[in-house]
Design an enzyme around this catalytic site. Structure first.
Site, PDB file in Angstrom:
ATOM      1  N   PHE A 252       0.989  -1.289  -0.289  1.00 19.78           N
ATOM      2  CA  PHE A 252       0.391   0.370   0.128  1.00 19.78           C
ATOM      3  C   PHE A 252       0.931   1.627   0.142  1.00 19.78           C
ATOM      4  CE2 PHE A 252      -2.397  -2.972   1.739  1.00 19.78           C
ATOM      5  CZ  PHE A 252      -3.615  -3.418   1.408  1.00 19.78           C
ATOM      6  N   GLU A 253       0.608   2.198  -0.482  1.00 20.08           N
ATOM      7  CA  GLU A 253       1.621   3.286  -0.894  1.00 20.08           C
ATOM      8  C   GLU A 253       1.896   4.009   0.231  1.00 20.08           C
ATOM      9  OE1 GLU A 253      -0.963   7.197  -2.068  1.00 20.08           O
ATOM     10  OE2 GLU A 253      -2.532   5.710  -2.031  1.00 20.08           O
ATOM     11  N   THR A 254       1.267   4.079   1.981  1.00 21.98           N
ATOM     12  CA  THR A 254       0.552   3.803   3.184  1.00 21.98           C
ATOM     13  C   THR A 254       2.064   3.297   3.664  1.00 21.98           C
ATOM     14  OG1 THR A 254      -0.457   2.525   3.879  1.00 21.98           O
ATOM     15  CG2 THR A 254      -1.696   4.842   3.885  1.00 21.98           C
TER      16      THR A 254
END
Lengths: 325, 261
Positions: free
Chosen positions: B50-52
């Site tokens: 995930f981009e997080t």
């Protein structure tokens, strides 16, 4: 306060942290991401103190962004994304504020905003990337020319240049550094020496803190030096970056805090519903922000039943089986 | 007759694009359903991130946002945004990103910013988030769309994320070294892009959907000469989706009463 002599001068209440550091017109960065670890207790206090004309700088934000924009605290916004995941694909008051031309805004991407904080943290004036080439992010400047003359506002949104190390055509985007007046983060732990420990994902919190002039940390708990220095690999910020420390258990509610509590689906749904209507939104602020005397009162309103429902399993990190519809 | 929802069909159709060893960038909604389905059904050695900054979470429950605590549990590593984007564009990795959009054009460029004028929009959306970034850096992008004429447009109101830009070699000429639009998965079928012109064409139509319906629902001319009917989901695939991927049925949605339109 003598219980924590090393941080006694930095330990304070929400009211003092906001009145000392969050001024009208300041440039503010908030930590967290969409529905996780938003510094909500501070956001509510900013609303209560009726701070105005904040220049908010965000990557992907959700609940705190929307409350601050909705309450009229934000005059100017640099942002990559305003949303609460499945609970509000686009943040409601953010959407209304832009559609009604109530705030000045400028769009960037997540990576661009993260890089801009990193550049600020590294004390460099700008930073290159490939991201943005061909995108309208690089075709529309959001701020009018007079804003660009202000301190802390970049003289232009971006620049492009040819890679000076290549003989071939190779263009890059240059992004201006961000150095907010204040960054506010919610962390799980602060040591009684001032060391900050964020558990789970850190998003761009660390870059945001290092880029800022002042840093306010709210935390779930203050823990002894002996604990926080036993496993220092887990720590996020050394004490000298921190200007104010406020202990606020459940301080990210209704957003989540890894290892402590999940997001509150009921509250996020209630918020979306009330935010859709101007009158109901005013009622929301009256009930949940202005009308709340203390953080304990706020949590009492949330209620023990929900507090227990969202309480994270400390081993798993979230609340398994929580009704999230 | 096997019954399934749009989201289930879309998740499985997209999941088939994922190969073992792929690094899959997932968003929320159908995207996370597709990524998890891919790993549990088609490509067990794919890695979801995930981009997080959450890398390879166990995903015992479906995340409702990319910052959901569920993307931090059982991971190989929890990091942050800068680290996540170092993975999306890494030259050693084959990264496939799932995105969604409000509008798409024939070259797979995406709009997630606004409808109408940028400064006074009729409808404002969330904005780029990490979409512009992954469209820049990933090896390929698969986009989920509701297949409607107002969404498949001649010209985007705002180009948030670059696909094949203006077609042909124009993406490369922008200075983007790799990537581009791999496929578009809609509630009606799967669209792909011509090797040379980079224009969208119909690759698959879902069972029960006519080619005419797809042509009518697309706001620009579309080549249908290569279209074939898509595979119907098998009972086994649906069972994994419903019992393992989304046991709380948060994204799968109720099974439709009638077969797919």
């Amino acid at each position: 306060m003598n219980r924590y002599p090393e941080i006694a001068d930095r330990l304070m209440g929400l009211d003092e942290a906001v009145s000392r550091f969050v001024k009208n017109g300041c440039q503010l960065a908030i930590g967290g991401f969409t529905i996780t670890r938003n510094p909500m207790a501070v956001a509510y206090e900013i609303v209560r103190q009726r701070v105005k004309d904040i220049h908010l700088v965000c990557h992907s934000h959700g609940q705190a962004l929307d409350v601050l924009v909705g309450a009229g605290c934000v005059g100017r916004l640099e942002i990559a994304y305003g949303g609460n995941g499945r609970y509000a694909p686009t943040c409601v008051r953010f959407k209304k504020a832009i559609q009604r031309s109530e705030i000045q805004f400028e769009d960037y991407s997540n990576y661009q905003m993260s890089l801009r904080f990193l550049a600020g943290a590294l004390s460099i004036p700008f930073i290159p990337t490939k991201s943005g080439l061909g995108s309208d992010l690089m075709n529309y400047e959001g701020f009018p020319a007079e804003v660009r003359k202000e301190e802390k506002v970049a003289s232009r949104k971006y620049a492009k240049m040819a890679n000076p190390f290549s003989e071939d055509w190779d263009e890059v985007v240059l992004l201006p550094a961000l150095t907010p007046d204040v960054t506010i983060l919610h962390a799980q732990y602060v040591g009684d020496d001032g060391t900050v420990r964020i558990k789970g994902l850190t998003f761009a919190d660390i870059e945001q803190a290092k880029a800022a002039d002042r840093v306010i940390i709210t935390c779930e708990d203050i823990v002894p030096r002996s604990f926080i220095r036993t496993d220092p690999d887990q720590n996020s910020l050394p004490p000298f970056f921190v200007d104010a420390i406020v202990k606020v258990p459940y301080g990210a509610h209704p957003t989540a805090c890894y290892g402590f509590y999940d997001y509150d689906p009921k509250h996020l749904n209630l918020y979306r519903k009330m935010a859709e209507d101007d009158t109901l939104f005013t009622e929301y602020l009256d009930e949940w922000v202005y009308g709340v005397g203390s953080w304990e009162d706020y949590l009492t309103k949330v209620g023990m039943e929900m507090i227990l429902k969202i309480k994270a399993n400390p081993v798993i990190g979230y609340a398994p089986g929580l009704d999230r519809k | 007759m096997i019954r399934y929802s749009d989201n289930e069909m879309m998740a499985l159709a997209a999941g088939r694009f994922i190969k073992d060893g792929d690094i899959v960038f997932a968003g929320t909604g159908v995207s996370i359903l597709a990524a998890t389905a891919a790993k549990r059904i088609f490509a067990p050695k794919a890695v979801i991130f995930f981009e997080t900054g959450g890398i390879d979470p166990s995903l015992d429950e479906i995340p409702m946002a990319v910052a959901d605590l569920r993307v931090m549990a059982g991971t190989s590593l929890n990091s942050g945004l800068i680290e996540a984007f170092s993975i999306v564009g890494h030259r050693k990795l084959h990264t496939v990103a799932f995105l969604g959009a409000a509008q798409i054009d024939r070259y797979g460029n995406l709009n997630t910013t606004c409808i109408g004028d940028y400064f006074r929009p009729k409808t404002r959306f969330s904005g780029s988030g990490g979409a512009c970034d992954v469209a820049t850096f990933a090896s390929g992008v698969i986009t989920f769309m509701q297949h409607e004429k107002r969404r498949f447009v001649e010209k985007l109101d705002y180009l948030t994320s670059v696909g094949w830009y203006e077609g042909g070699d124009s993406r490369k000429e922008l200075g983007l070294r790799r990537g581009g639009a791999l496929a578009v998965v809609t509630n009606l079928g799967v669209l792909r892009f011509h090797e040379e012109t980079k224009e969208m064409y119909l690759a698959e139509y879902f069972p029960g959907v006519t080619i005419e319906k797809i042509v009518e629902s697309t706001g620009f001319p579309i080549d249908t000469s290569m279209a074939v009917e898509a595979e119907t989901p098998t009972p086994g695939e649906l069972q994994i989706l419903r019992e393992e991927v989304d046991p709380q049925r948060l994204i799968c949605q109720a099974v439709l009463e009638t077969p797919q339109k």
